[in-house]
Design a protein around this motif. Structure first.
Motif, PDB file in Angstrom:
ATOM      1  N   SER A 195       0.811  -1.213   0.000  1.00  0.00           N
ATOM      2  CA  SER A 195       0.000   0.000   0.000  1.00  0.00           C
ATOM      3  C   SER A 195       0.841   1.258   0.000  1.00  0.00           C
ATOM      4  N   CYS A 196       0.183   2.362  -0.300  1.00  0.00           N
ATOM      5  CA  CYS A 196       0.858   3.656  -0.246  1.00  0.00           C
ATOM      6  C   CYS A 196       0.968   4.109   1.206  1.00  0.00           C
ATOM      7  N   GLU A 197       1.714   5.179   1.387  1.00  0.00           N
ATOM      8  CA  GLU A 197       1.963   5.652   2.743  1.00  0.00           C
ATOM      9  C   GLU A 197       0.675   6.094   3.435  1.00  0.00           C
ATOM     10  N   HIS A 228     -11.409   0.178  -1.500  1.00  0.00           N
ATOM     11  CA  HIS A 228     -10.076   0.365  -2.060  1.00  0.00           C
ATOM     12  C   HIS A 228      -9.576   1.762  -1.721  1.00  0.00           C
ATOM     13  N   CYS A 229      -8.298   1.867  -1.500  1.00  0.00           N
ATOM     14  CA  CYS A 229      -7.683   3.163  -1.241  1.00  0.00           C
ATOM     15  C   CYS A 229      -7.847   4.059  -2.464  1.00  0.00           C
ATOM     16  N   PRO A 230      -8.316   5.304  -2.262  1.00  0.00           N
ATOM     17  CA  PRO A 230      -8.466   6.208  -3.416  1.00  0.00           C
ATOM     18  C   PRO A 230      -7.116   6.642  -3.999  1.00  0.00           C
ATOM     19  N   TYR A 231      -6.046   6.431  -3.268  1.00  0.00           N
ATOM     20  CA  TYR A 231      -4.730   6.884  -3.725  1.00  0.00           C
ATOM     21  C   TYR A 231      -3.985   5.780  -4.471  1.00  0.00           C
ATOM     22  N   CYS A 232      -3.976   4.570  -3.945  1.00  0.00           N
ATOM     23  CA  CYS A 232      -3.156   3.516  -4.558  1.00  0.00           C
ATOM     24  C   CYS A 232      -3.986   2.304  -4.973  1.00  0.00           C
ATOM     25  N   LYS A 233      -5.296   2.323  -4.691  1.00  0.00           N
ATOM     26  CA  LYS A 233      -6.221   1.272  -5.129  1.00  0.00           C
ATOM     27  C   LYS A 233      -6.015  -0.092  -4.455  1.00  0.00           C
TER      28      LYS A 233
HETATM   29 ZN   LIG Z   1      -3.193   3.618  -0.469  1.00  0.00          ZN
END
Ligand SMILES: [Zn+2]
Length: 83
Positions: free
Chosen positions: A14-16, A35-40
């Motif tokens: 995942s992203c930070e 899902h994370c909107p930044y890294c999915k």
């Molecule tokens: Zn993320």
């Protein structure tokens, strides 16, 4: 609008932002994110007690990560929705 906290299910992928957990305002009627909107990558909604200060929230994240397998087992409904 209530503020919801989401956190990565697979921190190593995942992203930070979601690895650390992020807050997002959502209406009660809105579906929760899976899902994370930044890294999915897949995220799980963290049930947060109201009235925590930021540093206490931080501790809460760490404590929850340490007990992540327990959470998966207990919060089965939420976990299943991610698949
Ligand atoms: Zn993320």
């Amino acid at each position: 609008m209530p503020l919801y906290v989401y956190e990565a299910m697979e921190p190593e992928r995942s992203c930070e932002k979601c690895r650390r957990g992020f807050e997002i305002p959502q209406k009660l009627s809105e579906p929760k994110l899976d899902h994370c909107p930044y890294c999915k990558s897949p995220v799980i909604r963290v049930i947060q007690a109201p009235g925590l200060t930021h540093s206490q929230t931080d501790l809460h994240y760490r404590a929850k990560r340490a007990g992540f397998h327990t959470l998966k087992k207990v919060d089965n409904g939420t976990f299943e929705k991610l698949y």
